[in-house]
Each structure stands twice: as C-alpha cells, then as structure tokens.
Design a protein around this motif. Sequence first.
Motif: not given
Length: 271
Positions: A82-108
């Motif tokens: 609520p108090t900070n807009k992160a890199e992920k939501d910056g205009p050049p990054n809104v089209s980034l995808a496949a974060f779930y791959v990193i999340d999956d690796a991290k969880n394992k």
Amino acid sequence: MGFKIISSLNILLLLVTISQSGAILDPHYYDKTCPQAENIINQAVRNATKYDPKVPARILRMFFHDCFIRGCDASVLLDSTPTNKAEKDGPPNVSLAAFYVIDDAKNKLEQSCPKTVSCADIIAIAARDVVVLSGGPNWSVLKGRKDGRISRANETINLPAPSSNTSQLIQSFSQRGLSAKDFVALSGGHTLGFSHCSSFEARLRNFSSTHDSDPTLNPQFAAGLKSKCPKPNTDRNAGQFLDSTSSVFDNDYYEGLSEGKECLFRPIVVG
C-alpha cells in the motif's frame, strides 16, 4: 562474428551478476549447505518449459530486467505494498511473466534446505538453464547473491526502451559499466522470444518527416510487419518473433540484424 558474440553473451550475463552484486560469489557456494540446489532449480525450469515453450524467453528477460536496476538481487520479484509500488509493477515490467517458475523452485528448495538459497541465485541459475535448454552453451554460475529488500517501480524507467536509438542504448549500458561491445553481446538475448506490435510499431509508420518507416529496416521486412500490425489493430497478441528460430539460442538474430530483418530493437532481453 555471430558465434563469438553469442559466446560473449554467456560471459556477460555472468559479469552483470558479479559487477552488480556486493556479495563474494563462488560456484561452490551451496555445495555443503544445499548440494541439490541446481538440480531442483533445473527440474522446475524443465517442468515449466514442457508445458509452456515461452518460459525460456520469459526467464531470460526477467533476469535482465532484475539485474539492470539494482543489480541481480531478485528485487523484481517483490510485490507492491500500500505504501510502495514495486519494480514488478513498473511500466516496462508489467509484461514480465513466469514468476511462478521461480516461486516453484523456491518452494521446493525451502522444503529441502530451508532459508539457504537466495531468490537472486535462483533467477541466475534459471537463466543459465533456459539458455542450455534452448540449445545454447552451458556455464558455471557463481552463487552467493543476497536478496534485495528495496524495489521501486519508478526506477524501471532506467530500463532500455524499445524506442531508444543506438546512441541512447549505448549510453544507458555505459551508466552501468557496460561497453558498446557488451551492449551488442547482450542484445543477443533477443534470439529467444516474441515482441508485440506495441514495442515496435512506432518504427513502421510516420517515423520521420522524410521516412514513413525506419530506413534501417529492410523494406520487405517492414512491409510484412505492417501487415501483422495494421492500424487500427484489435489483436493484442499480434507481433513478430524476434528471429526466425525464436525458440533456439543461436546466431540467427545477428544474421537477420545484418540484413535489417531482426532489428525490432536496436540491437536488446525478450518477452
């Protein structure tokens, strides 16, 4: 020429991670604390790529967008608050995808060796793995990066824009300690992926007072792009593959670039 540049890309991906990280990096960093780390990450990447062939291009692009802002610190993964807009939501990054791959690796990894492997290292290793999976060369990833805690959307304005000319791009890379040669080599990352019309349509029509299309584009190539990106364009998925072998890590991007056929970006990473 092409082979040498592509070979340099692997070194430069490594150099970016070293030069912009405050940590002391070591290829054997997890040998004792999490010896199975690379295998776990590799399996997560392979599983995702099996079901989504866009994963390699998306991971490679994510890695570049992470490194170019605050170094390779995984700050691109942080969510806005609520108090900070992160890199992920910056205009050049809104089209980034496949974060779930990193999340999956991290969880394992957390199940296997809790609180040991940084997300920054996961992205760096995953980037190497997608290059290899796409037919590119292998290299030993130095590890030991620390995850960043600062992520600001307004800093993403510093990412190279598709509309930037060569001089602007060289200057942008120079500000991060990268030479013109480094810029050309890293542009080879565009051997993977697809670009939507919105990224390059400014070069197709009303380019200047003397040229309708960018004169550096092969005329036939430009005409083909216009047909794929008509005005008005109601297809949000319309666009162009970044080279003729867009799922293979090879030199085709450079070969097309020399003919004016692959310069949707003046020579930079993929999506």
